[in-house]
Design a protein around this motif. Structure first.
Motif, PDB file in Angstrom:
ATOM      1  N   VAL A   1       0.929  -1.307  -0.016  1.00 20.58           N
ATOM      2  CA  VAL A   1       0.116  -0.104   0.112  1.00 20.58           C
ATOM      3  C   VAL A   1       1.079   1.257  -0.034  1.00 20.58           C
ATOM      4  O   VAL A   1       0.690   2.206  -0.653  1.00 20.58           O
ATOM      5  CB  VAL A   1      -0.990  -0.007   1.303  1.00 20.58           C
ATOM      6  CG1 VAL A   1      -1.888   1.356   1.078  1.00 20.58           C
ATOM      7  CG2 VAL A   1      -2.009  -1.504   0.986  1.00 20.58           C
ATOM      8  N   GLY A   2       1.965   1.356   0.571  1.00 16.20           N
ATOM      9  CA  GLY A   2       2.761   2.211   0.649  1.00 16.20           C
ATOM     10  C   GLY A   2       3.210   2.448  -0.878  1.00 16.20           C
ATOM     11  O   GLY A   2       3.536   3.713  -1.040  1.00 16.20           O
ATOM     12  N   THR A   3       3.554   1.395  -1.591  1.00 19.48           N
ATOM     13  CA  THR A   3       4.171   1.898  -2.901  1.00 19.48           C
ATOM     14  C   THR A   3       3.054   2.480  -3.564  1.00 19.48           C
ATOM     15  O   THR A   3       3.360   3.263  -4.646  1.00 19.48           O
ATOM     16  CB  THR A   3       4.605   0.424  -3.638  1.00 19.48           C
ATOM     17  OG1 THR A   3       5.540  -0.150  -2.554  1.00 19.48           O
ATOM     18  CG2 THR A   3       5.149   0.768  -4.890  1.00 19.48           C
ATOM     19  N   ALA A   4       1.547   1.985  -3.390  1.00 15.27           N
ATOM     20  CA  ALA A   4       0.451   2.493  -4.142  1.00 15.27           C
ATOM     21  C   ALA A   4       0.672   4.139  -3.804  1.00 15.27           C
ATOM     22  O   ALA A   4       0.211   5.010  -4.641  1.00 15.27           O
ATOM     23  CB  ALA A   4      -0.770   1.990  -3.764  1.00 15.27           C
ATOM     24  N   PHE A   5       0.621   4.442  -2.594  1.00 16.33           N
ATOM     25  CA  PHE A   5       0.752   5.985  -2.239  1.00 16.33           C
ATOM     26  C   PHE A   5       1.731   6.547  -2.891  1.00 16.33           C
ATOM     27  O   PHE A   5       1.530   7.927  -3.316  1.00 16.33           O
ATOM     28  CB  PHE A   5       0.795   5.773  -0.705  1.00 16.33           C
ATOM     29  CG  PHE A   5      -0.376   6.098   0.040  1.00 16.33           C
ATOM     30  CD1 PHE A   5      -1.256   5.082   0.012  1.00 16.33           C
ATOM     31  CD2 PHE A   5      -0.651   7.081   0.751  1.00 16.33           C
ATOM     32  CE1 PHE A   5      -2.565   4.687   0.628  1.00 16.33           C
ATOM     33  CE2 PHE A   5      -1.888   6.863   1.711  1.00 16.33           C
ATOM     34  CZ  PHE A   5      -2.740   6.106   1.649  1.00 16.33           C
ATOM     35  N   GLY A   6       3.119   5.965  -2.975  1.00 12.43           N
ATOM     36  CA  GLY A   6       4.164   6.433  -3.788  1.00 12.43           C
ATOM     37  C   GLY A   6       3.761   6.950  -5.236  1.00 12.43           C
ATOM     38  O   GLY A   6       4.257   8.075  -5.844  1.00 12.43           O
ATOM     39  N   ILE A   7       3.114   5.958  -5.689  1.00 14.84           N
ATOM     40  CA  ILE A   7       2.666   6.061  -7.032  1.00 14.84           C
ATOM     41  C   ILE A   7       1.950   7.215  -7.469  1.00 14.84           C
ATOM     42  O   ILE A   7       2.044   8.076  -8.158  1.00 14.84           O
ATOM     43  CB  ILE A   7       2.462   4.637  -7.855  1.00 14.84           C
ATOM     44  CG1 ILE A   7       3.322   3.535  -7.960  1.00 14.84           C
ATOM     45  CG2 ILE A   7       1.725   4.921  -9.206  1.00 14.84           C
ATOM     46  CD1 ILE A   7       3.231   2.291  -8.263  1.00 14.84           C
ATOM     47  N   LEU A   8       0.866   7.481  -6.636  1.00 20.43           N
ATOM     48  CA  LEU A   8      -0.140   8.490  -6.730  1.00 20.43           C
ATOM     49  C   LEU A   8       0.839   9.907  -6.245  1.00 20.43           C
ATOM     50  O   LEU A   8       0.458  10.824  -6.970  1.00 20.43           O
ATOM     51  CB  LEU A   8      -1.280   8.371  -5.440  1.00 20.43           C
ATOM     52  CG  LEU A   8      -2.182   7.243  -5.896  1.00 20.43           C
ATOM     53  CD1 LEU A   8      -3.314   6.918  -4.725  1.00 20.43           C
ATOM     54  CD2 LEU A   8      -2.997   7.368  -7.001  1.00 20.43           C
ATOM     55  N   GLY A   9       1.658   9.586  -5.521  1.00 27.98           N
ATOM     56  CA  GLY A   9       2.482  10.873  -5.199  1.00 27.98           C
ATOM     57  C   GLY A   9       3.459  11.295  -6.465  1.00 27.98           C
ATOM     58  O   GLY A   9       3.340  12.587  -6.667  1.00 27.98           O
ATOM     59  N   ILE A  10       3.977  10.467  -6.994  1.00 29.71           N
ATOM     60  CA  ILE A  10       4.650  10.951  -8.299  1.00 29.71           C
ATOM     61  C   ILE A  10       3.788  11.305  -9.388  1.00 29.71           C
ATOM     62  O   ILE A  10       4.101  12.332 -10.146  1.00 29.71           O
ATOM     63  CB  ILE A  10       5.570   9.536  -8.698  1.00 29.71           C
ATOM     64  CG1 ILE A  10       7.006   9.964  -8.425  1.00 29.71           C
ATOM     65  CG2 ILE A  10       5.409   9.578 -10.165  1.00 29.71           C
ATOM     66  CD1 ILE A  10       8.022   8.939  -8.934  1.00 29.71           C
TER      67      ILE A  10
END
Lengths: 70, 219
Positions: B80-89
């Motif tokens: 889920v952290g990675t999903a947040f990171g992709i949305l952040g980018i």
């Protein structure tokens, strides 16, 4: 004395003029005519829709957990 | 009540969307109305870092006491952290396109965040390439610590050492000095909490789903 006063006066006027020019453009029209609420409404519908979906998913998993326990 | 945090996160989300769009924001050149993107772009990164922190916490716990539950939690928090990171980018690229002039600017923080995400993607590649469950869990727990240790300097230290256009980095005090004024803090901090709690909620759903899957495959 008079010279200093006029200098001060003119510099004050130019200062006023500058501060007018420095006014940063924002979406003020959209706020003034209320269209911003349309945007807010649409975003809230999407948000609440996704949250309801999350709650539904949560309930589904809970039901499955009960089923597996039996 | 166990579900209380879910209701808190929902209430905060509604508040930050209403307040983030309707309350007064500072008038700044170039940024103009896009300053509000801060309420939605930055919490993605804060959420990612917090979720990755919990992930590395469970990775260490697993190495000290190899229970499969710790491994499961570590993976799902990283997921889920990675999903947040992709949305952040993605949000960052859209924002950069209109304020910096192009979606990818080679900004140190932008590059660092992208590398950090790649490091975490390699974590999932590593997990996918090991068949033995025990070995997979142990290897990925060790790699998780490495990934976390690489992410912190990439996102928080290197951009501060060089010149970054991100506020608060390099020679740009930006949001810290005057932009992130008290009006913005009123929305920004609740936004971080709200999105982090939503992340924890999604993690809990994924963990429960995986536990069910394991139970069913055992029978």
């Amino acid at each position: 004395m008079k010279k200093i006063l006029t200098t001060l006066l003119f510099s004050f006027i130019t200062f006023l003029g500058f501060s007018q020019a420095a006014e940063v453009e924002m979406a003020d029209t959209m706020r003034a005519n209320g269209k911003i609420y349309v945007v807010v409404g649409i975003i809230l519908i999407v948000l609440i829709g996704f949250i309801l979906y999350l709650f539904a998913l949560d309930r589904k998993i809970s039901r499955l957990e009960k089923l597996v326990k039996k | 009540m166990k579900n209380l945090y879910k209701y808190i996160s929902v209430a905060l989300l509604v508040y930050i969307h209403l307040g983030g769009l309707l309350l007064e924001a500072p008038r700044l050149n170039i940024l103009n109305e896009t300053v509000r993107a801060l309420y939605f772009h930055v919490p993605m990164w804060f959420g990612m870092v917090l979720l990755y922190s919990i992930s590395v916490y469970y990775a260490i716990k697993f190495l000290r006491n190899p229970l499969s539950d710790f491994d499961l939690k570590s993976v799902e928090y990283a997921n889920v952290g990675t999903a947040f990171g992709i949305l952040g980018i993605l949000t960052g690229m859209l924002w950069a396109n209109y304020t910096w002039g192009s979606p990818w600017h080679g900004d140190p923080k932008q590059n660092g965040a992208a590398i950090a995400l790649l490091v975490y993607l390699a974590y999932f590649v590593l997990r996918g390439s090991v068949d033995n469950e025990e070995q997979k869990a142990r290897l990925s727990a060790v790699y998780n610590i490495f990934a976390f240790a690489a992410m912190i300097p990439l996102i928080f230290i290197i951009p501060r050492l060089t010149d970054s256009m991100h506020p608060g980095n390099g020679g740009n005090p930006g949001f810290n000095a005057y932009d992130l004024d008290s009006r913005m803090r009123l929305i920004f901090y609740p936004a971080v909490i709200a999105w982090f709690l939503i992340g924890v909620w999604i993690v809990s759903l994924r963990v429960r789903y995986r536990l069910l899957q394991n139970q069913l495959s055992e029978n």
